[in-house]
Design an enzyme around this catalytic site. Structure first.
Site, PDB file in Angstrom:
ATOM      1  N   SER A 143       0.828  -1.201   0.000  1.00 31.50           N
ATOM      2  CA  SER A 143       0.000   0.000   0.000  1.00 31.50           C
ATOM      3  C   SER A 143       0.868   1.259   0.000  1.00 31.50           C
ATOM      4  O   SER A 143       1.750   1.398  -0.840  1.00 31.50           O
ATOM      5  CB  SER A 143      -0.952  -0.043   1.207  1.00 31.50           C
ATOM      6  OG  SER A 143      -1.926   0.970   1.123  1.00 31.50           O
ATOM      7  N   HIS A 192      -7.530  -5.536  -0.902  1.00 33.29           N
ATOM      8  CA  HIS A 192      -6.321  -4.748  -0.666  1.00 33.29           C
ATOM      9  C   HIS A 192      -5.480  -5.270   0.504  1.00 33.29           C
ATOM     10  O   HIS A 192      -4.251  -5.331   0.404  1.00 33.29           O
ATOM     11  CB  HIS A 192      -6.700  -3.292  -0.414  1.00 33.29           C
ATOM     12  CG  HIS A 192      -5.547  -2.363  -0.350  1.00 33.29           C
ATOM     13  ND1 HIS A 192      -4.683  -2.148  -1.406  1.00 33.29           N
ATOM     14  CD2 HIS A 192      -5.074  -1.584   0.665  1.00 33.29           C
ATOM     15  CE1 HIS A 192      -3.750  -1.281  -1.053  1.00 33.29           C
ATOM     16  NE2 HIS A 192      -3.967  -0.927   0.195  1.00 33.29           N
ATOM     17  N   ASP A 229      -8.653  -3.543  -6.531  1.00 31.90           N
ATOM     18  CA  ASP A 229      -8.601  -4.408  -5.346  1.00 31.90           C
ATOM     19  C   ASP A 229      -9.464  -3.874  -4.215  1.00 31.90           C
ATOM     20  O   ASP A 229      -9.235  -4.199  -3.058  1.00 31.90           O
ATOM     21  CB  ASP A 229      -7.157  -4.585  -4.868  1.00 31.90           C
ATOM     22  CG  ASP A 229      -6.547  -3.311  -4.291  1.00 31.90           C
ATOM     23  OD1 ASP A 229      -7.231  -2.267  -4.281  1.00 31.90           O
ATOM     24  OD2 ASP A 229      -5.383  -3.351  -3.853  1.00 31.90           O
TER      25      ASP A 229
END
Length: 672
Positions: free
Chosen positions: A262, A627, A574
C-alpha cells in the site's frame, strides 16, 4: 358442665377421639365448622406458599442465563483443550474436502530454503503506534498502543485519543507535550487488531522455509508523517539503511528482497532516492547503493499514481462505507452523539496527517482522464462468476471516469459543452457558516463561509488536474504543508536539478528508478473487485456546523449503468487501488528502458483474480484479491517465497495479467 364432661372424656381414653358432647348442640355445630376453617386456612397457606415458590423474577432469569452461558463456555473450552490438535483440520476437510498445503509447507517439500533476507514495509494505518509522552488525560497509557491492537482507549476516552493522534497543524510534527511513536519489531504490523492479520500469514509461511527474525525485518515508521519528516524526527530512513546493510553483511552478502504494501510502496520509492542522494537531504549511500543491496522490490497493492479514495477522504471524510452509513442514518455521524461530532473530529485529525497527501492522484488529466475521456473508457466493474463457471460479461457503457468529482448525476453524465462551470479560484470566502462558540469542532470549512461553499459547488465538475486547486481552496493549511513534501505532476526533463528535491521522490512520474539493472521490480495486486474511481456529490442540507459536502448516495445507475452505485463510480481493482494506479508503471512507465527507468530494471505485473471464501471456515480466503486480505493469498505468498529463495521474475513465469491494464496504458499519451 359440658366443659367438665369433655375433660373427663379425654382423661378416660387418650386413644379414642372425643365424642361430641350431649345436650350441647351449639358446641357440636362449632367444632366441625372450626376444623373446616382450619383446613381451609392450611390449604390457602399451602397454596400461597406454592405461588411464592413458583414466582420467577427478571433477576433470576438473568442469573440463570449468565450461568448457562458460562457453563457452555467452560464446557466448550474444556473440549477445545481436550481435543486433538488435528481435529479442527479434520472437521474442515470433512466439510470442504482436502485442504491444500500452505505455500511454506509446499515449497519446503520442494527443497526451498532461506536465502535472501526479507524487509517488510507496511502501509498507511496498518502499523502500530504507541504513546511515549502525553497530557494528563492519557495517564496510565505510557507505551500502550493508541493505534492498532484492541483500540480500547478509543472507547474509554475518545477526545483524548483524537488529541494525541493529531499532529501539529503548522509543522506536521509532534504537538507540544505529546510523543507518539511507531511500534518496533515484527509485532508492529503482523496483526492490525486481534484476529485481523496483515503480515502474519506471510511471516508464518516464510518461517516454514527457514526464515526467522534475523532474516526478516519490519521497517515500521510513523505513517502519519510526511516521508521526509520520518527521517527528521525519528531517523527512520537511516535505520532502514543500516538494517539492510547489516542483513546483507550477516547473510553471506545476499541482497534483500523488499516487500512494501500500500502506501509503503510510495515510502520505499522515496527511500531509494533518499539513500543514494548526498547529505544532508539524503542518506549519502551513493548511486550504486541499491544495486549492491537490493535483489527485488515486490510491491503489493501499490498506489503508484495515487487513489481517488484519498480525494473523498480529504474532501468530505468519506468513502463507500461511510457514505452508506450516512445515508442509512442521516445526521448520526454529523451531529453531537455521545458528546462527539465524529466526522468533524476525524477530519480535523486526519488533515494533520501529511502522509494522506501522498495518495492524491498523480499525473493529472494525462493519466486519469479529462472531462470527456478516461483510459478505461467503458464501465468495467469486473465480471461475476456463476455456478457453472461461465461468466456474465460486464455491461459496456461509456463512463466519464475523468470527472472524479461531479456535483449531481446529471453533471456526471452531461456533455461537457453543456456544463456551465463558474471558476471558484477567485471566490471570496466569508459569511461564516457558524460562530466558533456554536460548534464543538472548528474545521476549515467553517472559515470558507457560505460564499466559498457555493463557489465550490458551482464549478460543478473536477478532474485530477483541478482537484489540486480545489484542495488548496478548501484545505489551505493541509496543502501548504503538502506542497513542501509532495508533488503530483509529470516531469518534462528529469535531469532538471529541481527534481533532486525530496518532494518529488515518491512520485514515479517525476523521478528515476535507481541505476541497478540487476534489480527486479514487481507490481502485485488484486483484480476483480469494484473499486472507487469517481464520485457524485451534493451539498449537505444543513451546513452550519457540518461538513458541507457529501456523497450523493441516491445517485444510482441501475441496470444501464451498473458501475454507479450509491453515488460512486467503480472500476476494476482491489477495492482500494484501481488497476490503473497499481499497474501502469510496470505496464508502460517502467517497461524496458524509459526515461523513468534508464537502467532498464526488469518489471513484472502479477495480478491475482479475486475469489471470495467459499465458506466461513476459510476465514478471509486464500484466493482473495482485496487490498489487505491479499496478504493471505496463497498464490501471492508462493511468488514471494520463491523470489526470496532465489527465483527470478522469468522463473515465476513473467507477467500474469487478468485485467485490461496493457490496453488502458496504451491510451495514455505519455512521453517515455
Amino acid at each position: 358442665m359440658s366443659f367438665l364432661r369433655r375433660r373427663k372424656g379425654k382423661a378416660a381414653s387418650d386413644s379414642e377421639p372425643p365424642s361430641p358432647p350431649i345436650g350441647d348442640d351449639s358446641q357440636t355445630e362449632k367444632e366441625p365448622q372450626t376444623q373446616k376453617e382450619e383446613q381451609q386456612q392450611k390449604h390457602t397457606h399451602k397454596k400461597n406458599g406454592g405461588e411464592k415458590q413458583q414466582r420467577w423474577s427478571c433477576v433470576d432469569s438473568c442469573c440463570w442465563f449468565i450461568g448457562f452461558i458460562c457453563s457452555i463456555w467452560w464446557f466448550l473450552l474444556f473440549l477445545y483443550n481436550a481435543m486433538p490438535a488435528s481435529f479442527p483440520q479434520y472437521v474442515t476437510e470433512a466439510i470442504t474436502g482436502p485442504m491444500t498445503d500452505p505455500p511454506g509447507v509446499k515449497l519446503r517439500k520442494e527443497g526451498l530454503t532461506v536465502k535472501h533476507p526479507v524487509v517488510f514495509v507496511p502501509g498507511i494505518v496498518t502499523g502500530g503506534l504507541e504513546l511515549w509522552e502525553g497530557h494528563g488525560c492519557a495517564d496510565g497509557l505510557f507505551r500502550k498502543r493508541l493505534w492498532g491492537g484492541t483500540f480500547g482507549e478509543v472507547y474509554k476516552r475518545p477526545l483524548c485519543w483524537v488529541e494525541h493522534m493529531s499532529l501539529d497543524n503548522e509543522t506536521g510534527l509532534d504537538p507540544p507535550g505529546i510523543r507518539v511513536r511507531p511500534v518496533s519489531g515484527l509485532v508492529a504490523a503482523d496483526y492490525f487488531a486481534p484476529g485481523y492479520f496483515v503480515w502474519a500469514v506471510l511471516i508464518a509461511n516464510l518461517a516454514r522455509i527457514g526464515y526467522e527474525e534475523k532474516t526478516m525485518y519490519m521497517a515500521s515508521y510513523d505513517w502519519r508523517l510526511s516521508f521526509q519528516n520520518t527521517e527528521v524526527r525519528d531517523q527512520t530512513l537511516s535505520r532502514i539503511k543500516s538494517n539492510i546493510e547489516l542483513m546483507v553483511a550477516t547473510n553471506g552478502g545476499n541482497k534483500v528482497v523488499v516487500i512494501p504494501h500500500s502506501m509503503g510502496v510510495l515510502y520505499f520509492l522515496h527511500f531509494m532516492k533518499w539513500v543514494e542522494a548526498p547529505g544532508p537531504m539524503g542518506g549519502g549511500g551513493g548511486s550504486d547503493w541499491c544495486a549492491k543491496h537490493i535483489k527485488a522490490v515486490m510491491n503489493i497493492g501499490g498506489p503508484f499514481l495515487g487513489v481517488p479514495k484519498a480525494i473523498a477522504g480529504i474532501f468530505s471524510m468519506e468513502a463507500r462505507d461511510i457514505a452508506v452509513a450516512r445515508a442509512f442514518a442521516p445526521g448520526v455521524l454529523d451531529k453531537d452523539v455521545f458528546g462527539l461530532q465524529t466526522l468533524q473530529h476525524m477530519m480535523r485529525m486526519t488533515r494533520t496527517w501529511d502522509a494522506t497527501m501522498s495518495m492524491i492522484p498523480k499525473g493529472g488529466d494525462t493519466i486519469w482522464g479529462g472531462l470527456d475521456w478516461s483510459p478505461e473508457g467503458y464501465c468495467n466493474c469486473s465480471a461475476k462468476k456463476v455456478k457453472n463457471n461461465d461468466t456474465i460479461s460486464a455491461v459496456e457503457k461509456r463512463v466519464n471516469y475523468g470527472r472524479i468529482v461531479s456535483f449531481g448525476k446529471d453533471v456526471a453524465e452531461a456533455d461537457s459543452s453543456k456544463i456551465e462551470m463558474i471558476d471558484f479560484r477567485d471566490a471570496v470566502k466569508g459569511n461564516f457558516l457558524a460562530n466558533a462558540t456554536q460548534c464543538d469542532v472548528w474545521t476549515e470549512y467553517h472559515e470558507m463561509g457560505v460564499g466559498g461553499v457555493k463557489a465550490v459547488a458551482d464549478y460543478k465538475v473536477y478532474t485530477a488536474g483541478s482537484i489540486l486547486d480545489l484542495f488548496h481552496f478548501v484545505a489551505p493549511k493541509l496543502m501548504a504543508r503538502g506542497d513542501n513534501h509532495f508533488s503530483y505532476g509529470i516531469a518534462d526533463n528529469l535531469d532538471d536539478p529541481k527534481y533532486e528535491h525530496y518532494k518529488y521522490w515518491s512520485n514515479p512520474l517525476e523521478t528515476k528508478l535507481p541505476n541497478a539493472p540487476d534489480m527486479e521490480i514487481y507490481s502485485m495486486y488484486g483484480v476483480g473487485i469494484p473499486t472507487e474511481r469517481a464520485y457524485v456529490y451534493k451539498l449537505t442540507p444543513s451546513a452550519e456546523c457540518y461538513i458541507p459536502f457529501q456523497i450523493d448516495t441516491s445517485a444510482e445507475g441501475g441496470s444501464e449503468d451498473p458501475c454507479l452505485k450509491g453515488g460512486i463510480y467503480s472500476t476494476d481493482g482491489d477495492e482500494t487501488v484501481p488497476v490503473l494506479s497499481a499497474g501502469f508503471m510496470c505496464a508502460k512507465g517502467w517497461r524496458g528502458k524509459t526515461r523513468f527507468n534508464p537502467a532498464g530494471i526488469p518489471s513484472y505485473i502479477r495480478e491475482y483474480d479475486h475469489a471470495p471464501p467459499a465458506n466461513l471456515l476459510e476465514g478471509r480466503g486464500t484466493q482473495s484479491g482485496a487490498h489487505v486480505d491479499i496478504m493471505g493469498n496463497f498464490a501471492l505468498i508462493e511468488d514471494v517465497l520463491r523470489v526470496a529463495a532465489g527465483a527470478t521474475g522469468e522463473e515465476l513465469g513473467g507477467d500474469k495479467v487478468h485485467s485490461d491494464i496493457f490496453k488502458w496504458s496504451e491510451r495514455i499519451n505519455l512521453d517515455l
